[in-house]
Design an enzyme around this catalytic site. Structure first.
Site, short mmCIF file in Angstrom:
data_model
loop_
_atom_site.label_atom_id
_atom_site.label_comp_id
_atom_site.label_asym_id
_atom_site.label_seq_id
_atom_site.Cartn_x
_atom_site.Cartn_y
_atom_site.Cartn_z
N ASP A 1 10.59 2.37 -3.18
CA ASP A 1 11.07 1.61 -1.75
C ASP A 1 10.62 2.53 -0.69
O ASP A 1 11.34 3.34 -0.33
CB ASP A 1 12.20 0.91 -1.17
CG ASP A 1 12.10 0.40 0.35
OD1 ASP A 1 11.57 0.65 1.00
OD2 ASP A 1 13.03 -1.07 0.42
N HIS A 2 9.48 2.50 -0.36
CA HIS A 2 8.79 4.11 -0.09
C HIS A 2 9.10 4.27 1.29
O HIS A 2 8.91 5.08 1.51
CB HIS A 2 7.51 4.26 0.23
CG HIS A 2 6.58 3.54 1.43
ND1 HIS A 2 6.69 1.93 1.69
CD2 HIS A 2 6.09 3.76 2.44
CE1 HIS A 2 6.07 1.82 3.08
NE2 HIS A 2 6.12 2.52 3.21
N HIS B 1 11.97 -2.85 2.98
CA HIS B 1 12.13 -1.63 4.31
C HIS B 1 13.53 -1.46 5.27
O HIS B 1 14.52 -0.75 5.37
CB HIS B 1 11.57 -1.52 5.14
CG HIS B 1 9.63 -1.53 3.62
ND1 HIS B 1 10.03 -1.09 2.71
CD2 HIS B 1 8.27 -1.80 3.95
CE1 HIS B 1 9.10 -1.02 1.87
NE2 HIS B 1 8.26 -1.09 2.81
C1 BG6 Z 1 4.22 -1.54 3.32
C2 BG6 Z 1 3.46 -2.82 3.73
O1 BG6 Z 1 5.51 -2.68 2.66
O2 BG6 Z 1 4.71 -0.92 4.52
C3 BG6 Z 1 2.30 -3.68 4.45
O3 BG6 Z 1 3.42 -4.36 2.79
C4 BG6 Z 1 3.39 -2.63 5.78
O4 BG6 Z 1 2.58 -4.53 4.87
C5 BG6 Z 1 3.14 -1.51 5.39
O5 BG6 Z 1 2.07 -2.63 6.68
C6 BG6 Z 1 4.68 -0.43 6.80
O6 BG6 Z 1 4.23 0.93 5.55
P1 BG6 Z 1 4.49 2.68 6.75
O7 BG6 Z 1 5.31 3.56 5.79
O8 BG6 Z 1 3.39 2.56 7.60
O9 BG6 Z 1 5.51 2.28 7.84
#
Ligand code: BG6
Length: 511
Positions: free
Chosen positions: A200-201, A263
């Site tokens: 989960d980044h 997230h």
């Molecule tokens: C991803 C989603 O996990 O996270 C995307 O699939 C979203 O829809 C993205 O845009 C948002 O990531 P970050 O790091 O740009 O906030």
């Protein structure tokens, strides 16, 4: 001051003295896809450029299209020049690219895995990767079962003596509780839980990692971090972007599955969890699971709506006209998929009884911002009634992105002979305080997986508990086709979302 020698502090060690991982091979399934180009290879390159990767880490791209090593490297170079956090240095790239290889195979062809196995064995002998293998599932989720099965049947899931075999699974991790359970089962047949890394980044973002430090390393906050002092919490994730060519995926997913299940619930858990017994991966994840288990279910037919779902219609973002969601490529003209969700979440445990957490997330909103705003209770209304300016509540804002940092809103007396009270802000910015850019989330997470540290990855029960909560919200929606609200692209979402807070006498925080 305590004159005793400080004892070893695992938190400090973890934060300051990370060791470079041992040489290993990283095998990326879905190597010609967007994730590999935009995130994984740029992250690996930046790790190499910063001296955080041993030069003998080998990267093997596994994909269906026929391609030579040279053509693969050239594609990746172009992508890295476009997406890298820091400018690409020609000499560093050349050394890095020499370690990158391509392996062409269908995902369901066992022979392709057997030949990969032979290739890895040869590398182990020649290059010192010593049977240490990290498999990264960056292919479409439909391919995961087949890849896991073939890894098992080819024996690649078992590490050669002295090595290890680990797997990283990208999101989406299932699309509901039954599919997530099935995926957990399949992953569990191939790899033990300790070697399974569900990414989960958001957990790799520097400021998300700072939530625990802020709470548990500062004595001023933890004593107040409860229902006695906190009125409510608002968690926001807003993006000006639309679906950006991912219509096919997004229309089946929607904002709730795409962002809230993973997230946003992770950010909520880090904000609400109890102090873990120690900093091991399992202690931290135990506490997060307890939060998920305490979430009050949002069931169909509740007396008051606590969820609002929206979809963007035509509008303008940053002054530029943009089409509505239903006019985007690969989106059916009558799609009922949500691109916006606002919900009130209640955590039925001792610490948070009576403190609502409001989550708001959407695409085509006016600003790019992710933040957690902790709104403290007001002081007793005894001293400053009727004084001009009025009293604002204290608000602690943890800015996850952009402009990572933390601010605290306080009341202060305005200089002058009369008593006038105005809100002021204490502000900490990562960029200015530490003077260096935060690494990309994928850099940190890849490094952790290579080092076998699962702290910033979701455990199987965590993912399942999150789906259990989300599925109930969805079931309510499926039974209520009329529930979708529309908002013009470039606005802050449907008006109906204001009512969620208005009945508590609150408004959404302006960003
Ligand atoms: C991803 C989603 O996990 O996270 C995307 O699939 C979203 O829809 C993205 O845009 C948002 O990531 P970050 O790091 O740009 O906030």
């Amino acid at each position: 001051m305590n004159s005793k020698e400080p004892t070893a502090n695992p938190f400090r060690e973890g934060l300051s003295s990370r060791t470079v991982p041992e040489p290993c091979s990283v095998i990326i399934f879905g190597a010609t896809g967007d994730l590999t180009r935009r995130k994984l290879i740029p992250a690996l390159y930046n790790l190499a450029a910063d001296g955080n990767l041993p030069s003998s880490v080998k990267i093997i791209g596994f994909a269906r299209r026929s391609k030579s090593d040279g053509a693969f490297r050239a594609d990746l170079e172009e992508a890295t020049r476009q997406f890298s956090r820091q400018p690409v240095d020609d000499a560093v790239w050349e050394t890095f690219a020499d370690q990158v290889f391509y392996h062409c195979s269908e995902f369901d062809d066992l022979e392709g895995y057997r030949s990969l196995s032979a290739k890895l064995d040869a590398m182990d002998k020649k290059e010192g990767t010593c049977g240490r293998r990290l498999f990264y599932m960056a292919a479409g989720p439909d391919q995961f079962p087949s890849i896991l099965k073939n890894l098992r049947e080819s024996g690649l899931n078992k590490a050669p003596e002295g090595g290890w075999a680990r797997v990283i699974l990208e999101k989406p991790f299932g699309k509901d509780l039954p599919t997530a359970r099935e995926l957990n089962r399949l992953a569990g047949e191939a790899f033990p839980e300790a070697d399974t890394f569900r990414i989960d980044h958001y957990l790799g973002k520097e400021t998300a990692q700072n939530i625990m430090v802020l709470r548990f390393a500062n004595s001023i906050f933890e004593g107040m971090w409860n229902a006695r002092c906190i009125d409510h919490v608002q968690i926001l994730s807003s993006e000006p972007l639309g679906v950006e060519g991912r219509g096919g995926y997004y229309d089946k997913s929607g904002a709730l599955r795409d962002m809230v299940q993973n997230h946003l619930l992770q950010l909520l858990c880090l904000t609400a969890m109890e102090p873990p017994t120690d900093l091991s991966a399992n202690s931290i994840r135990d506490e997060k699971v307890k939060v998920l288990r305490s979430l009050r279910p949002i069931r169909r037919g509740g007396s008051l709506p606590v969820v609002v779902r929206g979809q963007y219609a035509e509008g303008a973002v940053h002054g530029k006209p943009v089409p509505g969601y239903r006019q985007e490529a690969d989106i059916p003209p009558d799609s009922a998929t949500e691109t916006y969700v606002a919900l009130e979440v209640n955590i039925d445990n001792w610490r948070w009884a009576g403190v609502p957490f409001f989550i708001r997330i959407g695409k085509r909103l006016p600003k790019f911002a992710t933040e957690i705003a902790v709104h403290f209770k007001a002081v007793p209304p005894v001293l400053f009634q009727g004084i001009s300016g009025g009293l604002d509540h204290n608000v602690l804002v943890i800015r996850i992105q952009p402009d990572e940092g933390v601010s605290l809103r306080m009341s202060a007396k305005m200089p002058g002979s009369s008593l006038r009270i105005e809100p002021v802000k204490m502000d900490f910015h990562y960029g200015t305080s530490f003077g260096k850019a935060s690494p990309e989330a994928y850099e940190r997470l890849l490094l952790d997986a290579m080092s076998g540290d699962a702290t910033l990855f979701a455990r199987c029960d965590e993912v399942e508990e999150a789906w259990r909560f989300i599925d109930e919200v969805r079931e309510g929606w499926d039974a209520d086709d009329a529930g979708l609200c529309f908002y013009p692209a470039g606005s802050w979402g449907p008006e109906e979302a204001d009512a969620l807070l208005a009945r508590h006498g609150l408004t959404w925080r302006r960003v």
